[in-house]
Design a protein around this motif. Sequence first.
Motif, PDB file in Angstrom:
ATOM      1  N   THR B   5       0.862  -1.181   0.000  1.00 46.23           N
ATOM      2  CA  THR B   5       0.000   0.000   0.000  1.00 46.23           C
ATOM      3  C   THR B   5       0.897   1.228   0.000  1.00 46.23           C
ATOM      4  O   THR B   5       1.722   1.396   0.904  1.00 46.23           O
ATOM      5  CB  THR B   5      -0.924   0.024   1.226  1.00 46.23           C
ATOM      6  OG1 THR B   5      -1.782  -1.109   1.181  1.00 46.23           O
ATOM      7  CG2 THR B   5      -1.794   1.285   1.225  1.00 46.23           C
ATOM      8  N   THR B   9       0.776  11.615  -0.351  1.00 45.98           N
ATOM      9  CA  THR B   9       0.208  12.826   0.242  1.00 45.98           C
ATOM     10  C   THR B   9       0.557  14.003  -0.655  1.00 45.98           C
ATOM     11  O   THR B   9       1.728  14.235  -0.951  1.00 45.98           O
ATOM     12  CB  THR B   9       0.780  13.071   1.649  1.00 45.98           C
ATOM     13  OG1 THR B   9       0.544  11.902   2.433  1.00 45.98           O
ATOM     14  CG2 THR B   9       0.116  14.263   2.311  1.00 45.98           C
ATOM     15  N   ARG B  43      -4.839  12.857   0.317  1.00 43.04           N
ATOM     16  CA  ARG B  43      -4.091  11.646   0.597  1.00 43.04           C
ATOM     17  C   ARG B  43      -4.693  10.533  -0.242  1.00 43.04           C
ATOM     18  O   ARG B  43      -5.912  10.334  -0.233  1.00 43.04           O
ATOM     19  CB  ARG B  43      -4.277  11.372   2.085  1.00 43.04           C
ATOM     20  CG  ARG B  43      -3.436  10.280   2.644  1.00 43.04           C
ATOM     21  CD  ARG B  43      -3.814  10.124   4.112  1.00 43.04           C
ATOM     22  NE  ARG B  43      -3.672   8.743   4.455  1.00 43.04           N
ATOM     23  CZ  ARG B  43      -2.802   8.284   5.338  1.00 43.04           C
ATOM     24  NH1 ARG B  43      -2.044   9.125   6.009  1.00 43.04           N
ATOM     25  NH2 ARG B  43      -2.708   7.012   5.569  1.00 43.04           N
ATOM     26  N   PHE B  44      -3.857   9.832  -0.993  1.00 41.58           N
ATOM     27  CA  PHE B  44      -4.314   8.710  -1.802  1.00 41.58           C
ATOM     28  C   PHE B  44      -3.645   7.440  -1.296  1.00 41.58           C
ATOM     29  O   PHE B  44      -2.421   7.410  -1.152  1.00 41.58           O
ATOM     30  CB  PHE B  44      -3.946   8.915  -3.279  1.00 41.58           C
ATOM     31  CG  PHE B  44      -4.548  10.145  -3.884  1.00 41.58           C
ATOM     32  CD1 PHE B  44      -5.829  10.123  -4.410  1.00 41.58           C
ATOM     33  CD2 PHE B  44      -3.854  11.338  -3.905  1.00 41.58           C
ATOM     34  CE1 PHE B  44      -6.401  11.265  -4.955  1.00 41.58           C
ATOM     35  CE2 PHE B  44      -4.413  12.487  -4.452  1.00 41.58           C
ATOM     36  CZ  PHE B  44      -5.685  12.446  -4.973  1.00 41.58           C
ATOM     37  N   GLU B  45      -4.429   6.419  -1.020  1.00 38.07           N
ATOM     38  CA  GLU B  45      -3.866   5.134  -0.614  1.00 38.07           C
ATOM     39  C   GLU B  45      -4.039   4.173  -1.780  1.00 38.07           C
ATOM     40  O   GLU B  45      -5.169   3.860  -2.169  1.00 38.07           O
ATOM     41  CB  GLU B  45      -4.587   4.615   0.635  1.00 38.07           C
ATOM     42  CG  GLU B  45      -4.362   5.532   1.834  1.00 38.07           C
ATOM     43  CD  GLU B  45      -5.288   5.234   3.001  1.00 38.07           C
ATOM     44  OE1 GLU B  45      -5.287   6.004   3.972  1.00 38.07           O
ATOM     45  OE2 GLU B  45      -6.042   4.234   2.918  1.00 38.07           O
ATOM     46  N   VAL B  46      -2.926   3.747  -2.353  1.00 37.22           N
ATOM     47  CA  VAL B  46      -2.955   2.939  -3.564  1.00 37.22           C
ATOM     48  C   VAL B  46      -2.455   1.537  -3.238  1.00 37.22           C
ATOM     49  O   VAL B  46      -1.336   1.366  -2.758  1.00 37.22           O
ATOM     50  CB  VAL B  46      -2.044   3.558  -4.648  1.00 37.22           C
ATOM     51  CG1 VAL B  46      -2.161   2.766  -5.939  1.00 37.22           C
ATOM     52  CG2 VAL B  46      -2.370   5.021  -4.873  1.00 37.22           C
ATOM     53  N   ASP B  47      -3.284   0.531  -3.492  1.00 32.52           N
ATOM     54  CA  ASP B  47      -2.862  -0.866  -3.338  1.00 32.52           C
ATOM     55  C   ASP B  47      -2.288  -1.335  -4.656  1.00 32.52           C
ATOM     56  O   ASP B  47      -2.946  -1.235  -5.697  1.00 32.52           O
ATOM     57  CB  ASP B  47      -4.055  -1.756  -2.975  1.00 32.52           C
ATOM     58  CG  ASP B  47      -4.616  -1.411  -1.609  1.00 32.52           C
ATOM     59  OD1 ASP B  47      -3.878  -0.824  -0.797  1.00 32.52           O
ATOM     60  OD2 ASP B  47      -5.792  -1.729  -1.364  1.00 32.52           O
ATOM     61  N   LEU B  48      -1.069  -1.865  -4.628  1.00 27.66           N
ATOM     62  CA  LEU B  48      -0.452  -2.331  -5.868  1.00 27.66           C
ATOM     63  C   LEU B  48       0.494  -3.498  -5.564  1.00 27.66           C
ATOM     64  O   LEU B  48       0.926  -3.687  -4.429  1.00 27.66           O
ATOM     65  CB  LEU B  48       0.280  -1.185  -6.579  1.00 27.66           C
ATOM     66  CG  LEU B  48       1.189  -0.258  -5.763  1.00 27.66           C
ATOM     67  CD1 LEU B  48       2.561  -0.882  -5.599  1.00 27.66           C
ATOM     68  CD2 LEU B  48       1.327   1.069  -6.476  1.00 27.66           C
ATOM     69  N   ASP B  49       0.783  -4.253  -6.605  1.00 28.42           N
ATOM     70  CA  ASP B  49       1.736  -5.364  -6.506  1.00 28.42           C
ATOM     71  C   ASP B  49       3.052  -4.934  -7.134  1.00 28.42           C
ATOM     72  O   ASP B  49       3.055  -4.339  -8.213  1.00 28.42           O
ATOM     73  CB  ASP B  49       1.212  -6.590  -7.260  1.00 28.42           C
ATOM     74  CG  ASP B  49      -0.068  -7.125  -6.629  1.00 28.42           C
ATOM     75  OD1 ASP B  49      -0.109  -7.205  -5.391  1.00 28.42           O
ATOM     76  OD2 ASP B  49      -1.018  -7.423  -7.376  1.00 28.42           O
ATOM     77  N   ARG B  59       6.759   3.420  -8.556  1.00 26.12           N
ATOM     78  CA  ARG B  59       5.514   3.453  -9.321  1.00 26.12           C
ATOM     79  C   ARG B  59       4.553   4.497  -8.742  1.00 26.12           C
ATOM     80  O   ARG B  59       3.915   5.265  -9.487  1.00 26.12           O
ATOM     81  CB  ARG B  59       4.858   2.064  -9.332  1.00 26.12           C
ATOM     82  CG  ARG B  59       3.588   2.005 -10.148  1.00 26.12           C
ATOM     83  CD  ARG B  59       3.580   0.905 -11.196  1.00 26.12           C
ATOM     84  NE  ARG B  59       4.019  -0.353 -10.637  1.00 26.12           N
ATOM     85  CZ  ARG B  59       3.205  -1.340 -10.262  1.00 26.12           C
ATOM     86  NH1 ARG B  59       1.895  -1.207 -10.399  1.00 26.12           N
ATOM     87  NH2 ARG B  59       3.681  -2.463  -9.774  1.00 26.12           N
ATOM     88  N   GLU B  62       5.591   7.905  -9.709  1.00 26.04           N
ATOM     89  CA  GLU B  62       5.246   8.214 -11.100  1.00 26.04           C
ATOM     90  C   GLU B  62       3.754   8.568 -11.225  1.00 26.04           C
ATOM     91  O   GLU B  62       3.381   9.463 -11.987  1.00 26.04           O
ATOM     92  CB  GLU B  62       5.596   7.011 -11.989  1.00 26.04           C
ATOM     93  CG  GLU B  62       5.911   7.427 -13.422  1.00 26.04           C
ATOM     94  CD  GLU B  62       5.968   6.236 -14.371  1.00 26.04           C
ATOM     95  OE1 GLU B  62       6.393   5.129 -13.938  1.00 26.04           O
ATOM     96  OE2 GLU B  62       5.552   6.403 -15.535  1.00 26.04           O
ATOM     97  N   MET B  63       2.903   7.848 -10.470  1.00 26.68           N
ATOM     98  CA  MET B  63       1.465   8.198 -10.471  1.00 26.68           C
ATOM     99  C   MET B  63       1.276   9.639  -9.999  1.00 26.68           C
ATOM    100  O   MET B  63       0.445  10.380 -10.535  1.00 26.68           O
ATOM    101  CB  MET B  63       0.693   7.260  -9.539  1.00 26.68           C
ATOM    102  CG  MET B  63       0.615   5.831 -10.004  1.00 26.68           C
ATOM    103  SD  MET B  63      -0.303   4.830  -8.797  1.00 26.68           S
ATOM    104  CE  MET B  63      -0.022   3.181  -9.456  1.00 26.68           C
ATOM    105  N   LEU B  67      -0.346  12.227 -12.543  1.00 28.72           N
ATOM    106  CA  LEU B  67      -1.773  12.497 -12.380  1.00 28.72           C
ATOM    107  C   LEU B  67      -2.167  13.101 -11.030  1.00 28.72           C
ATOM    108  O   LEU B  67      -2.961  14.042 -10.981  1.00 28.72           O
ATOM    109  CB  LEU B  67      -2.573  11.208 -12.590  1.00 28.72           C
ATOM    110  CG  LEU B  67      -4.088  11.416 -12.594  1.00 28.72           C
ATOM    111  CD1 LEU B  67      -4.573  11.854 -13.963  1.00 28.72           C
ATOM    112  CD2 LEU B  67      -4.816  10.164 -12.146  1.00 28.72           C
ATOM    113  N   LEU B  68      -1.644  12.547  -9.934  1.00 30.38           N
ATOM    114  CA  LEU B  68      -2.209  12.911  -8.630  1.00 30.38           C
ATOM    115  C   LEU B  68      -1.817  14.320  -8.197  1.00 30.38           C
ATOM    116  O   LEU B  68      -2.584  14.990  -7.508  1.00 30.38           O
ATOM    117  CB  LEU B  68      -1.790  11.891  -7.563  1.00 30.38           C
ATOM    118  CG  LEU B  68      -2.134  10.430  -7.880  1.00 30.38           C
ATOM    119  CD1 LEU B  68      -1.590   9.511  -6.793  1.00 30.38           C
ATOM    120  CD2 LEU B  68      -3.640  10.240  -7.995  1.00 30.38           C
TER     121      LEU B  68
END
Lengths: 83, 83
Positions: B5, B9, B43-49, B59, B62-63, B67-68
């Motif tokens: 995760t 921010t 605040r964005f919480e991003v779940d990624l593998d 990664r 880069e998001m 974009l964010l």
Amino acid sequence: MTAYTATVTVRLKRGVLDPEAETTQQALERLGFELDDLRSADRFEVDLDADDDAAAEARAAEMAERLLANPTIHDYEVEVVEA
Amino acid sequence: MTAYTATVTVRLKRGVLDPEAETTQQALERLGFELDDLRSADRFEVDLDADDDAAAEARAAEMAERLLANPTIHDYEVEVVEA
């Protein structure tokens, strides 16, 4: 009195729809990013003076309850550090 | 691949006007709270593998860049934890 910064994070309760997060996730996917989920939250950093950590945290929690969060749809958490 | 995760921010750079934070601060003051300053952030919480912490963090950064966050007015920070 000591100066503190209280960080109040306000997020939607599990199960509450979050179209903003959904749109953001789709936009990232369109840009080619792979992600499993995205949640958004609001974060407020409040500078305040208080006698101690506990008093600062209590005051920030009261701000969350009365204004920053809507208890019907939001959970919040408070973190306090000395400024 | 491990599940991570990443918390991104996104806050306004120092000097950029933040009318939302100002209004929130005034509303808290009208409710009788004393505070020195209030800043708001997303605040964005991003779940990624990803293969490892560093890859997950790269990664998410880069998001944020693509974009964010808007680099003209925003700073961002990324924190990664194993989910």
